[in-house]
Design a protein around this motif. Structure first.
Motif, PDB file in Angstrom:
ATOM      1  N   MET A   1       0.834  -1.208   0.000  1.00 40.24           N
ATOM      2  CA  MET A   1       0.000   0.000   0.000  1.00 40.24           C
ATOM      3  C   MET A   1       0.862   1.248   0.000  1.00 40.24           C
ATOM      4  SD  MET A   1      -3.176   0.668  -0.114  1.00 40.24           S
ATOM      5  CE  MET A   1      -4.304   2.046   0.095  1.00 40.24           C
ATOM      6  N   ARG A   2       1.993   1.190   0.731  1.00 45.14           N
ATOM      7  CA  ARG A   2       2.887   2.337   0.782  1.00 45.14           C
ATOM      8  C   ARG A   2       3.592   2.525  -0.553  1.00 45.14           C
ATOM      9  NH1 ARG A   2       7.707   3.120   5.261  1.00 45.14           N
ATOM     10  NH2 ARG A   2       8.341   5.225   4.586  1.00 45.14           N
ATOM     11  N   LEU A   3       3.983   1.408  -1.228  1.00 49.69           N
ATOM     12  CA  LEU A   3       4.630   1.498  -2.524  1.00 49.69           C
ATOM     13  C   LEU A   3       3.701   2.136  -3.543  1.00 49.69           C
ATOM     14  CD1 LEU A   3       6.994   0.819  -4.379  1.00 49.69           C
ATOM     15  CD2 LEU A   3       6.005  -1.447  -4.716  1.00 49.69           C
ATOM     16  N   PHE A   4       2.420   1.783  -3.488  1.00 54.75           N
ATOM     17  CA  PHE A   4       1.454   2.379  -4.418  1.00 54.75           C
ATOM     18  C   PHE A   4       1.350   3.895  -4.224  1.00 54.75           C
ATOM     19  CE2 PHE A   4      -2.881   3.845  -5.236  1.00 54.75           C
ATOM     20  CZ  PHE A   4      -2.994   3.527  -6.597  1.00 54.75           C
ATOM     21  N   SER A   5       1.375   4.358  -2.967  1.00 52.97           N
ATOM     22  CA  SER A   5       1.305   5.800  -2.697  1.00 52.97           C
ATOM     23  C   SER A   5       2.520   6.521  -3.255  1.00 52.97           C
ATOM     24  CB  SER A   5       1.197   6.039  -1.190  1.00 52.97           C
ATOM     25  OG  SER A   5       0.056   5.416  -0.665  1.00 52.97           O
ATOM     26  N   ILE A   6       3.699   5.899  -3.139  1.00 57.30           N
ATOM     27  CA  ILE A   6       4.926   6.524  -3.659  1.00 57.30           C
ATOM     28  C   ILE A   6       4.861   6.609  -5.173  1.00 57.30           C
ATOM     29  CG2 ILE A   6       7.423   6.237  -3.852  1.00 57.30           C
ATOM     30  CD1 ILE A   6       7.376   4.952  -1.071  1.00 57.30           C
ATOM     31  N   ALA A   8       2.183   6.689  -7.023  1.00 51.96           N
ATOM     32  CA  ALA A   8       1.176   7.677  -7.410  1.00 51.96           C
ATOM     33  C   ALA A   8       1.720   9.092  -7.290  1.00 51.96           C
ATOM     34  CB  ALA A   8      -0.063   7.505  -6.553  1.00 51.96           C
ATOM     35  N   ALA A   9       2.495   9.377  -6.222  1.00 50.48           N
ATOM     36  CA  ALA A   9       3.082  10.710  -6.059  1.00 50.48           C
ATOM     37  C   ALA A   9       4.066  11.020  -7.162  1.00 50.48           C
ATOM     38  CB  ALA A   9       3.760  10.793  -4.690  1.00 50.48           C
ATOM     39  N   ALA A  11       4.016   9.774 -10.209  1.00 50.41           N
ATOM     40  CA  ALA A  11       3.258   9.974 -11.446  1.00 50.41           C
ATOM     41  C   ALA A  11       2.640  11.363 -11.492  1.00 50.41           C
ATOM     42  CB  ALA A  11       2.173   8.897 -11.555  1.00 50.41           C
ATOM     43  N   VAL A  12       2.084  11.820 -10.367  1.00 45.91           N
ATOM     44  CA  VAL A  12       1.484  13.159 -10.333  1.00 45.91           C
ATOM     45  C   VAL A  12       2.547  14.222 -10.555  1.00 45.91           C
ATOM     46  CG1 VAL A  12       0.302  14.820  -8.852  1.00 45.91           C
ATOM     47  CG2 VAL A  12      -0.446  12.452  -8.886  1.00 45.91           C
ATOM     48  N   SER A  13       3.727  14.058  -9.953  1.00 44.22           N
ATOM     49  CA  SER A  13       4.813  15.036 -10.131  1.00 44.22           C
ATOM     50  C   SER A  13       5.243  15.112 -11.590  1.00 44.22           C
ATOM     51  CB  SER A  13       5.990  14.656  -9.233  1.00 44.22           C
ATOM     52  OG  SER A  13       5.617  14.655  -7.879  1.00 44.22           O
ATOM     53  N   LEU A  14       5.351  13.941 -12.249  1.00 43.75           N
ATOM     54  CA  LEU A  14       5.729  13.929 -13.670  1.00 43.75           C
ATOM     55  C   LEU A  14       4.674  14.621 -14.524  1.00 43.75           C
ATOM     56  CD1 LEU A  14       7.188  10.303 -13.961  1.00 43.75           C
ATOM     57  CD2 LEU A  14       8.462  12.470 -13.932  1.00 43.75           C
ATOM     58  N   MET A  15       3.408  14.404 -14.199  1.00 41.21           N
ATOM     59  CA  MET A  15       2.340  15.052 -14.970  1.00 41.21           C
ATOM     60  C   MET A  15       2.381  16.565 -14.814  1.00 41.21           C
ATOM     61  SD  MET A  15      -0.805  12.413 -14.197  1.00 41.21           S
ATOM     62  CE  MET A  15      -1.943  13.494 -15.069  1.00 41.21           C
ATOM     63  N   ILE A  16       2.617  17.059 -13.566  1.00 36.66           N
ATOM     64  CA  ILE A  16       2.708  18.507 -13.351  1.00 36.66           C
ATOM     65  C   ILE A  16       3.904  19.073 -14.105  1.00 36.66           C
ATOM     66  CG2 ILE A  16       3.102  20.276 -11.604  1.00 36.66           C
ATOM     67  CD1 ILE A  16       1.532  18.582  -9.649  1.00 36.66           C
ATOM     68  N   TYR A  17       5.024  18.367 -14.063  1.00 36.58           N
ATOM     69  CA  TYR A  17       6.217  18.844 -14.765  1.00 36.58           C
ATOM     70  C   TYR A  17       5.945  18.931 -16.248  1.00 36.58           C
ATOM     71  CZ  TYR A  17      10.934  18.965 -16.697  1.00 36.58           C
ATOM     72  OH  TYR A  17      12.037  19.310 -17.399  1.00 36.58           O
ATOM     73  N   ALA A  18       5.323  17.891 -16.798  1.00 42.73           N
ATOM     74  CA  ALA A  18       5.057  17.888 -18.236  1.00 42.73           C
ATOM     75  C   ALA A  18       4.089  18.997 -18.608  1.00 42.73           C
ATOM     76  CB  ALA A  18       4.502  16.521 -18.655  1.00 42.73           C
ATOM     77  N   PHE A  19       3.090  19.238 -17.781  1.00 35.01           N
ATOM     78  CA  PHE A  19       2.098  20.266 -18.097  1.00 35.01           C
ATOM     79  C   PHE A  19       2.678  21.678 -18.012  1.00 35.01           C
ATOM     80  CE2 PHE A  19      -1.208  23.228 -16.698  1.00 35.01           C
ATOM     81  CZ  PHE A  19      -2.091  23.120 -17.747  1.00 35.01           C
ATOM     82  N   VAL A  20       3.576  21.900 -17.020  1.00 36.43           N
ATOM     83  CA  VAL A  20       4.103  23.249 -16.806  1.00 36.43           C
ATOM     84  C   VAL A  20       5.288  23.542 -17.705  1.00 36.43           C
ATOM     85  CG1 VAL A  20       5.136  24.784 -15.098  1.00 36.43           C
ATOM     86  CG2 VAL A  20       3.243  23.307 -14.443  1.00 36.43           C
ATOM     87  N   PHE A  21       6.235  22.602 -17.782  1.00 34.44           N
ATOM     88  CA  PHE A  21       7.508  22.899 -18.450  1.00 34.44           C
ATOM     89  C   PHE A  21       7.598  22.333 -19.872  1.00 34.44           C
ATOM     90  CE2 PHE A  21       8.364  22.752 -13.877  1.00 34.44           C
ATOM     91  CZ  PHE A  21       8.846  24.032 -13.689  1.00 34.44           C
TER      92      PHE A  21
END
Length: 415
Positions: A1-6, A8-9, A11-21
């Motif tokens: 469960m902890r690995l899944f949270s890491i 997911a975090a 993946a979200v960071s990569l998506m924000i980076y791709a959207f912004v930069f």
């Protein structure tokens, strides 16, 4: 469960980076053209594509303007009966009245418990008889005093006559001595008569005190409600024996009802007597009232100050002990409503937001958190108008060139 949270975090960071930069490349890969940011808004603080800074970092910002914020003081508290009293017996006796059931409404001075008089009627009659007897002694003592005063006056005349005749040689010394002795005896009799009269009057006062005590004891047999309200408990059962201090009934007054909360040291100066207040109960019911009390001394353990709000409760819909969120009106202040994600910390750990300056660089302004709501957070400390970075603020520091795209308060780009 902890690995899944890491994961997911990440993946979200990569998506924000791709959207912004990497937004232009992402749009190209998807087969769509990147939106022309020069048509988003015409604010002079926005960069234009005609003069882009090659090193600028792309961010998303919003045009935020200060609004009048109702800076109400918010407290957590509960409802409390305006008055509550435990009605107890002042004398002993057996209950001879039928009980009233809890929840019943009682008027002021309504009988709650009636006790058997026992021998108290006889004690009262005896006290009244003693008072009547004492009253008859006063005229007798007054008559004795009058008689003694008359004899004293006669003795004074005889003494004066004997002294005068003795000086002229017409009365013997024996007669003068006898007159003086009679005068002294008369004075003693008068003094005794006065003492007897005072004793008779004292007897009357003592007898009246006995009557008053007996009558007061009789009134204690009828235990009444001190004010109009509701019975929180049954009255004492018929036939039960009450001793002094025994509980007859508990009466509470719920109209008006009090809202009681505790305000911190920082906000107590903003709460004033008579200020409008409203409260929301756990069942979503809202009520309004006015502040009637603000404590002058703090609770020694919590360092908070007690605040009371009076609320009309004619229908008795509010009950004692309900949890309430109390909002007390205070002077409004200018504040900005921003998404909570816009808040960040600088290198010193100060809470604030990053803005787009007139030179198209990032800036940092410390803010004070006013209130957290479902629509966002209210913050103070910003100028009247500010371009607040809501996406990408964690990737820039003060002075770094930025290329801002403007959206709404949620960070969605304007079309």
């Amino acid at each position: 469960m902890r690995l899944f949270s890491i994961l997911a975090a990440i993946a979200v960071s990569l998506m924000i980076y791709a959207f912004v930069f990497e937004r232009p490349r992402l749009m190209a890969a998807l087969g769509t053209d990147a939106p022309d940011t020069t048509d988003v808004a015409q604010e002079p603080a926005e960069p234009t594509e005609s003069s882009p800074d090659p090193g600028a970092i792309g961010v998303v910002a919003v045009h935020s303007r200060a609004q009048e914020f109702d800076s109400a003081v918010v407290l957590r508290g509960q409802t409390q009966a305006n008055r509550q009293v435990e009605v107890r017996a002042e004398t002993s006796g057996k209950v001879i009245s039928d009980p009233l059931r809890k929840g019943s409404f009682v008027d002021a001075q309504q009988t709650l418990c009636r006790l058997a008089p026992g021998t108290r009627d006889a004690a009262l009659a005896e006290a009244r008889a003693r008072r009547a007897e004492a009253e008859t002694r006063v005229p007798e003592a007054q008559a004795r005093l009058t008689e003694a005063e008359a004899r004293l006056a006669e003795a004074q005349l005889n003494n004066t006559a004997a002294s005068t005749l003795s000086q002229s040689g017409f009365a013997s010394d024996t007669r003068v001595a006898g007159a003086r002795a009679a005068l002294s005896a008369g004075e003693a009799v008068v003094q005794a008569a006065k003492s007897g009269l005072d004793a008779a009057r004292t007897g009357i006062e003592g007898a009246e005190a006995g009557v008053a005590a007996a009558e007061e004891e009789m009134t204690r047999l009828n235990i009444t409600a001190p004010f109009a309200g509701l019975l929180e408990s049954d009255t004492a059962e018929l036939g039960s024996l009450l001793q002094p201090g025994a509980l007859c009934a508990t009466v509470i007054q719920l109209d008006p009802i009090k809202l009681v909360g505790f305000v911190s040291e920082a906000d107590v100066a903003r709460v004033t007597l008579g200020a409008d207040a409203r409260a929301r109960l756990v069942n979503r019911q809202e009520v309004t009232g006015a502040v009637t009390f603000v404590a002058r001394s703090a609770d020694p353990e919590t360092r908070t100050f007690r605040v009371e709000v009076a609320v009309p409760n004619a229908d008795l819909a509010l009950r004692d002990g309900q949890t309430a969120e109390i909002m007390i009106a205070s002077e409004g202040t200018p504040a900005h409503l921003l998404p909570q994600s816009a808040l960040t910390l600088n290198d010193e750990g100060t809470l604030g937001v990053r803005i787009v300056t007139a030179e198209n660089t990032a800036g940092f302004i410390p803010v004070a958190l006013m209130r957290d709501t479902a629509d966002g957070v209210w913050v103070a400390g910003l100028p009247q108008a500010a371009d607040v970075i809501v996406i990408g603020q964690e990737y820039v520091v003060a002075g770094v060139p930025v290329r801002a795209s403007y959206g709404d308060s949620n960070g969605d780009l304007a079309q």
